[in-house]
Design an enzyme around this catalytic site. Structure first.
Site, PDB file in Angstrom:
ATOM      1  CB  VAL A  89      -2.996   1.850   5.723  1.00  0.00           C
ATOM      2  CG1 VAL A  89      -2.958   0.368   6.075  1.00  0.00           C
ATOM      3  CG2 VAL A  89      -3.861   2.096   4.506  1.00  0.00           C
ATOM      4  N   GLY A 142       4.221   4.208   2.537  1.00  0.00           N
ATOM      5  CA  GLY A 142       3.555   3.172   1.759  1.00  0.00           C
ATOM      6  C   GLY A 142       2.254   2.768   2.429  1.00  0.00           C
ATOM      7  CD  GLU A 143       1.427   1.132   6.654  1.00  0.00           C
ATOM      8  OE1 GLU A 143       0.345   1.678   6.994  1.00  0.00           O
ATOM      9  OE2 GLU A 143       2.329   0.861   7.453  1.00  0.00           O
ATOM     10  N   GLY A 144      -0.556   2.479   1.325  1.00  0.00           N
ATOM     11  CA  GLY A 144      -1.759   3.184   0.880  1.00  0.00           C
ATOM     12  C   GLY A 144      -2.084   4.368   1.755  1.00  0.00           C
TER      13      GLY A 144
END
Length: 346
Positions: A91, A312-314
């Site tokens: 990210v 995940g993480e954005g």
């Protein structure tokens, strides 16, 4: 106060007229056209411009992780926060590439971080409690985490929020919220998360079954959120509610971020008018979650990308971001048949 309805027929008609009169066959830009329409409605303009986008990664630890529901130890949460801040995570790379301001929020990581730019410490506690022994959060902690998320968004500029998260064990919290708030079978909600093998997945399902049985009365949205966690999910609920109230576009990442939207919509049904679902995760429950977040029972929410992402993480929100920028640019800058002197069909 409830959120205002963004369903503005007059503005929608003007936006549709603009889109349909661009130099292209009707509908030729496919879902980019509906994306442009949605962004125009969220921002309340026929010439939308996404400014100062904020990618916020909310982090927290989960007491339930000690039950072996993840392939990784809880220490990975704080280690990945350090990686985000050092610029080495996926990210971090994507945020740099696309000009996204990256903020990491410690909502409840079991570690003390040295102050530095890009880090906000809003620690409710050093990790949630074990949801198999009792509620992951007290009601007061749950409210505190939600308000922390609201405060983070209120303090950031721009008209777009990209949601990210980090927390070993948080696919378990998301699966539990999905099962309880939608009445779905737990087996359909639970996936391998960070990469559990078959034995690990079976263990995770059994632990989560026991957690659901441990909290039979946690059926209301905030009760379920407090029972199952986590601090970062609750903070994302607050962030979504605040961004929606400020008429900002919310770009939702994967399974865990969508679980926060599931809770937020249960509290404020119109939040999803402001949400763009960036991708459909490889986590098995995400498709089910999107089906429950659609405009009606027969129509699921549609994600922009389907790339089997489950990081995940954005990261998915960041990958989808250029599509939103392009949708706005096309709406603002693409010529119409009249302005370009191009003949229309028929």
């Amino acid at each position: 106060m409830s959120l205002p309805d963004l369903n503005d027929p007059a503005l929608a008609a003007r936006l549709r007229h603009l889109i349909d009169h661009k130099t292209k066959p009707l509908g030729a830009l496919g879902r980019i056209e509906s994306l442009a329409l949605q962004i125009g409605l969220v921002l309340g303009t026929e010439s939308p411009l996404l400014s100062q986008p904020q990618l916020v990664v909310f982090a927290g630890d989960h007491g339930l992780a000690a039950r072996g529901v993840s392939a990784y130890p809880s220490d990975v949460t704080w280690q990945m926060v350090e990686n985000f801040l050092a610029g080495g995570a996926a990210v971090s790379v994507l945020a740099r590439q696309h000009g996204l301001a990256l903020t990491v929020v410690d909502c409840g990581v079991r570690h003390d971080f040295a102050p530095r730019p890009g880090l906000l410490v809003r620690k409710v506690a050093p990790g949630t409690a074990d949801a198999l022994e009792g509620p992951a959060m007290t009601p007061a902690q749950c409210r505190q985490a939600i308000e922390a998320g609201r405060g983070v968004v209120a303090g950031l500029p721009g008209n777009a929020l990209l949601l990210g998260e980090m927390g070993i064990g948080n696919t378990s919290a998301a699966a539990l919220l999905l099962a309880r708030l939608t009445g779905s079978d737990l087996a359909d909600c639970v996936g391998s998360g960070t990469g559990l093998d078959e034995a690990g997945l079976a263990r995770k399902r059994e632990v989560l079954r026991q957690v659901l049985e441990r909290h039979p009365l946690a059926s209301e949205p905030l009760d379920a959120l407090a029972a199952f966690g986590g601090f970062e999910v609750a903070a994302m609920v607050g962030a979504v509610l605040e961004a929606a109230a400020r008429r900002r576009l919310v770009v939702v990442d994967g399974f865990i971020a969508t679980a926060a939207v599931l809770v937020a919509r249960a509290l404020e049904p119109r939040v999803t008018q402001r949400c763009v679902f960036s991708h459909r995760s490889g986590e098995c429950g995400h498709g089910l979650m999107l089906r429950h977040l659609g405009p009606d029972e027969r129509t699921p929410a549609r994600a922009l990308l389907d790339l089997d992402l489950r990081l995940g993480e954005g990261s998915g929100a960041a990958l989808a971001w250029p599509l939103l920028v392009s949708a706005c640019a096309l709406l603002r800058e693409m010529a119409t048949f009249e302005s370009a002197g191009v003949a229309r069909s028929g």
